[in-house]
Write a protein that holds these residues in place. Sequence first.
Motif, short mmCIF file in Angstrom:
data_model
loop_
_atom_site.label_atom_id
_atom_site.label_comp_id
_atom_site.label_asym_id
_atom_site.label_seq_id
_atom_site.Cartn_x
_atom_site.Cartn_y
_atom_site.Cartn_z
N UNK A 1 0.84 -1.21 0.26
CA UNK A 1 0.11 0.10 -0.01
C UNK A 1 0.80 1.27 -0.08
N UNK A 2 2.00 1.21 0.60
CA UNK A 2 2.94 2.26 0.82
C UNK A 2 3.86 2.51 -0.42
N UNK A 3 3.86 1.17 -1.24
CA UNK A 3 4.79 1.31 -2.21
C UNK A 3 6.24 1.50 -2.11
N UNK A 4 6.79 0.90 -1.12
CA UNK A 4 8.15 1.12 -0.65
C UNK A 4 8.95 -0.57 -0.80
N UNK A 5 10.35 -0.44 -0.80
CA UNK A 5 10.94 -1.61 -0.93
C UNK A 5 11.41 -1.98 0.71
N UNK A 6 11.43 -1.15 1.72
CA UNK A 6 11.83 -1.45 2.98
C UNK A 6 10.84 -0.99 3.98
N UNK A 7 10.72 -1.58 5.20
CA UNK A 7 9.86 -1.03 6.32
C UNK A 7 10.68 -1.03 7.51
N UNK A 8 10.76 -0.06 8.09
CA UNK A 8 11.57 0.06 9.42
C UNK A 8 10.85 -0.49 10.53
N UNK A 9 11.29 -0.94 11.38
CA UNK A 9 10.60 -1.78 12.68
C UNK A 9 11.02 -0.85 14.09
N UNK A 10 9.97 -0.85 14.71
CA UNK A 10 10.44 0.09 16.06
C UNK A 10 10.03 -0.72 17.28
N UNK A 11 10.51 -0.68 18.33
CA UNK A 11 9.98 -1.20 19.78
C UNK A 11 9.04 -0.37 20.26
N UNK A 12 8.47 -0.93 21.50
CA UNK A 12 7.23 -0.42 22.37
C UNK A 12 7.82 1.24 22.73
N UNK A 13 9.08 1.48 22.79
CA UNK A 13 9.33 2.95 23.01
C UNK A 13 9.67 3.90 21.65
N UNK A 14 9.36 3.20 20.53
CA UNK A 14 9.60 4.16 19.45
C UNK A 14 10.99 4.15 18.80
N UNK A 15 11.73 3.17 19.28
CA UNK A 15 13.18 2.95 18.89
C UNK A 15 13.40 2.28 17.93
N UNK A 16 14.29 2.64 16.79
CA UNK A 16 14.73 1.57 15.70
C UNK A 16 14.95 0.24 16.42
N UNK A 17 14.38 -0.98 16.03
CA UNK A 17 14.96 -2.17 16.36
C UNK A 17 15.25 -3.36 15.26
N UNK A 18 14.84 -2.81 13.99
CA UNK A 18 15.05 -3.72 12.78
C UNK A 18 14.41 -3.19 11.45
N UNK A 19 14.73 -3.92 10.37
CA UNK A 19 14.18 -3.60 9.21
C UNK A 19 13.74 -4.96 8.39
N UNK A 20 12.89 -4.46 7.41
CA UNK A 20 12.47 -5.94 6.60
C UNK A 20 12.54 -5.33 5.14
N UNK A 21 12.86 -6.22 4.23
CA UNK A 21 12.67 -5.83 2.68
C UNK A 21 11.97 -6.81 1.99
N UNK A 22 11.55 -6.34 0.85
CA UNK A 22 10.81 -7.40 0.09
C UNK A 22 11.13 -8.87 0.06
N UNK A 23 12.53 -8.84 -0.10
CA UNK A 23 13.22 -10.01 -0.03
C UNK A 23 13.01 -10.95 0.87
N UNK A 24 12.91 -10.24 2.35
CA UNK A 24 12.78 -11.02 3.76
C UNK A 24 11.24 -11.56 3.74
N UNK A 25 10.27 -10.49 3.17
CA UNK A 25 8.87 -11.02 3.17
C UNK A 25 8.50 -12.32 2.25
N UNK A 26 9.31 -12.04 0.96
CA UNK A 26 9.13 -13.34 0.06
C UNK A 26 9.69 -14.43 0.68
N UNK A 27 10.69 -14.79 1.42
CA UNK A 27 11.20 -15.80 1.92
C UNK A 27 10.30 -16.21 2.98
N UNK A 28 9.48 -15.21 3.78
CA UNK A 28 8.74 -15.69 4.84
C UNK A 28 7.41 -16.33 4.31
#
Length: 211
Positions: free
Chosen positions: A105-132
């Motif tokens: 929906x956002x038409x991006x190649x990567x999405x950034x992940x945050x923890x409960x305190x809004x801090x960066x804790x990870x990232x996922x790409x299209x390739x990661x999601x395809x593998x999943x």
Amino acid sequence: MSVIQLNQRQLKIIDIVKENEPITSESIAASLNVTRATLRSDLAILTMTGILDARPKVGYFYSGVSDLNLVGNNIKDKKAEDIMSMPVIVKQDISIYEVIVNMFLSDVGSIFITDDNENLCGVVSRKDLLKATIGGSDINRIPIGMIMTRTPNVITASKNEEILLVVKKIIEHEVDSLPVVEASDDESKLKIVGRISKTNITKLFLEMLDN
């Protein structure tokens, strides 16, 4: 108005291409006695600035630019915060399925992940999601935190980082985009304030060359 200064290896690459065009990246690397990976960022900068022209299955050509000091719109003063766009951010406990929907929906190649305190804790790409999705697991039940690339393995950029350094990071690490971050009170925690993608970089160089 400012000038992009080329380093010695980039100047050597230009000379090699001038004398041997068309020439492949393998042949350029062999001439300099380095690996193709070592030249990746140099070749990208030379083609993005228009000094070299790359043609698939043919090789590199010298474009005919007579002034190697490419003049741009204060390009050396440009920082990541000057061209960054809005990041797409999700929490680490939402499902893989929800992230897939969010990504398309956002038409991006990567999405950034945050923890409960809004801090960066990870990232996922299209390739990661395809593998999943190929694995046959129930992506409605698995949280994205299970498959993301975790910090500190996430490559980031700071708001005041020079654009050319950001370009090198994107190319050398072969990623779609970088989160632009700033440190919180705890310097080990990073807040996401933007994103720099290949599209941002392309738009900047197009603007520079147009002007």
